[in-house]
Design an enzyme around this catalytic site. Structure first.
Site, PDB file in Angstrom:
ATOM      1  CD  GLU A   1       8.045   1.436  -1.622  1.00 53.45           C
ATOM      2  OE1 GLU A   1       8.768   1.207  -2.481  1.00 53.45           O
ATOM      3  OE2 GLU A   1       7.690   2.795  -1.396  1.00 53.45           O
TER       4      GLU A   1
ATOM      5  CD  GLU B   1       0.786   0.434   2.892  1.00 51.77           C
ATOM      6  OE1 GLU B   1       0.764   1.993   2.694  1.00 51.77           O
ATOM      7  OE2 GLU B   1       1.835  -0.154   3.479  1.00 51.77           O
TER       8      GLU B   1
END
Lengths: 340, 340
Positions: free
Chosen positions: B302, B159
């Protein structure tokens, strides 16, 4: 008569610091790559280059037999014949380390430095394991095997030898003053009876040799395996060529402890792959102030944990080299910078 | 009006057990590959196949903005504009996860599910973050993005969203009853003043929403980010197609907790990649009885930790499938077997 120690170049603090400084300019919060940041900086110091590489990877396994295991089969869960059988398994690609090396794109080599009852060390619970000549021979074999795989960025080291956890435990006792109770574990999975026999045997060996052992060479000769001596030589040989050394489990870690005693400049060239299930592994790691990368409950040896750590090591170097900088990527830096 | 939950097939206990039994016949001491043995067995259960594969790897990152970060920039070390800038950095290959996905041979996709001030959630410290329609939309985007990458063996999820540790902390409070003190940390590295502001804001949000939240959907709507909702949907969508889900750090783990509350059958499909530096990550992992594979002090998000775990996951499946058996390799088995 002692083996010659190859010179180890000085670890480059300037490149270590340059790598840490570069991390601060990459598109990520400061410090957010954790251990990978210091790992890449360590590679920079080893290679004396601010942008290190870790793509050229080698795996080297030393195999040897132990007289103590031929004389006292009860101390291992496997018969001593398995060392030679596993040597074949390495060559035919069926062992765990072969699968792992293939996955990660590392070149694998296996060196027989004393497999078979005839070539084994002598029973260290009764006598000194190696003659001066044996020691010299194993050292030269380790040096040569490493040299044949260099230059490379990273060398992962492993071992195979039925009985070699007993040898490593005895060596750890002689190097640190620990007792057999503190250093002997189940190895590949010996049962309670075997564990008691193994402890007693190591305790006897320590009582026999400790009074005569005055240095690291003496400890290696008294209780070491030939693969352990070869590992020490390979580590120093790799550092001689500025190649990082990836240390596997209990046996390779004890070899690293011996090698660092012989050549303290080796220490910053070592990357510790994993904390294994053998309880004395932690003792050996502590003696080296080492915090390994992985903890997966491994107790296989043969370099398997070291090879599992190679993708992390390669990742650290790739990230440092390939990630975009804040300015190039047009990404705002954090608040601390913005208030200027 | 709630999003539709895709059906999750039953985890295959028979294949899980078959994989564990196969390990006993491979050329290694019993149990000596530690966590990798149960990991491969988990893949077998997920894929309903005794010889699982983990070579087809996908990485999917959801990016979204948070009204709370636009309204209260002091709660993050980075301005909210960074979400969009990093979206570009993912696309141009400069972010950490791009380098890692390239190294490991995983296909990377990034889905914008609400980036930019206009598309952000509303400020959850003042009002409900999402409308029913927002929730439906984010869920559908998560389902579609996952479906577009399947079939695959393994899906690593990540994310990006400035402010999303605040959202995840608030969600963890609502899901577990923990206090803001227990769930709020420094995220990407906010300073002491920012940390206090972030805690206060999350505490206010919990006081505002807790009385009205009666279920997991309500918690997601009240404080969730759109990327968190999309992550939940992607997890369930992957499990629907018997694809293993690799859970990254704090935010993805909190999303996993929400998704398991919605669909308890998801649980055995989850592989937890790493224990991150954000202290509440351990709380979220504990709520899922999860023991992650790695602990490297990461706090990047991420999907970086999930992608770092992919080589271990792939290794577990390759080892189970490719290692030789004792009989084929002519290697003697251990003492227990030999006494028969």
């Amino acid at each position: 008569m002692l083996p010659p120690l190859r010179a180890i170049p000085t670890f480059s603090d300037a490149d270590y610091r340059a790598a840490l400084a570069r991390w601060e300019t990459r598109t990520k919060p400061s410090g957010s790559l954790g251990r990978l940041e210091s790992l890449a900086a360590q590679l920079a110091g080893i290679q004396a280059c601010p942008l290190p590489d870790a793509r050229e990877k080698r795996v080297l396994i030393f195999a040897a037999d132990h007289g103590v295991a031929w004389a006292h089969p009860e101390i291992s869960a496997y018969p001593a014949t398995v060392t030679g059988q596993m040597l074949q398994n390495f060559k035919s690609g069926g062992a765990a380390v072969c699968v792992l090396a293939g996955q990660t794109g590392a070149t694998l080599a296996v060196a027989d430095v004393g497999v078979g009852e005839r070539n084994a060390t002598r029973d260290f619970s009764r006598e000194v394991a190696m003659s001066d000549e044996d020691l010299m021979h194993a050292w030269a074999a380790g040096t040569d095997a490493a040299a044949s795989l260099l230059p490379a960025d990273v060398l992962a080291l492993g071992e195979m030898g039925i009985g070699n956890t007993a040898s490593a435990s005895a060596l750890l006792c002689l190097l640190t003053g620990a007792s057999a109770d503190e250093t002997v574990g189940r190895g590949t999975g010996v049962d309670d009876t075997g564990l008691r026999a193994k402890r007693d045997l190591v305790a006897e060996a320590i009582a026999l040799h400790a009074p005569n052992v005055t240095d690291t060479w003496g400890a290696l000769r008294a209780v070491g395996g030939k693969e352990i001596v070869a590992l020490c030589a390979a580590m120093i040989g790799a550092a001689h060529e500025r190649c990082a050394v990836v240390v596997d489990g209990f046996i390779v870690t004890v070899a690293a402890l011996a090698a660092v005693r012989l050549a303290p400049g080796l220490k910053p060239y070592l990357i510790f792959a994993h904390r294994g299930a053998e309880h004395a592994h932690e003792r050996a790691l502590s003696a080296l102030d080492a915090i390994p990368l992985l903890e997966l409950g491994l107790r296989l040896g043969e370099g398997s944990g070291a090879v599992l750590a190679l993708p992390l090591i390669e990742a650290s170097a790739r990230l440092l080299g390939e990630m975009a900088g804040f300015a190039d990527a047009g990404v705002d830096t954090g608040r601390e910078s913005r208030v200027h």
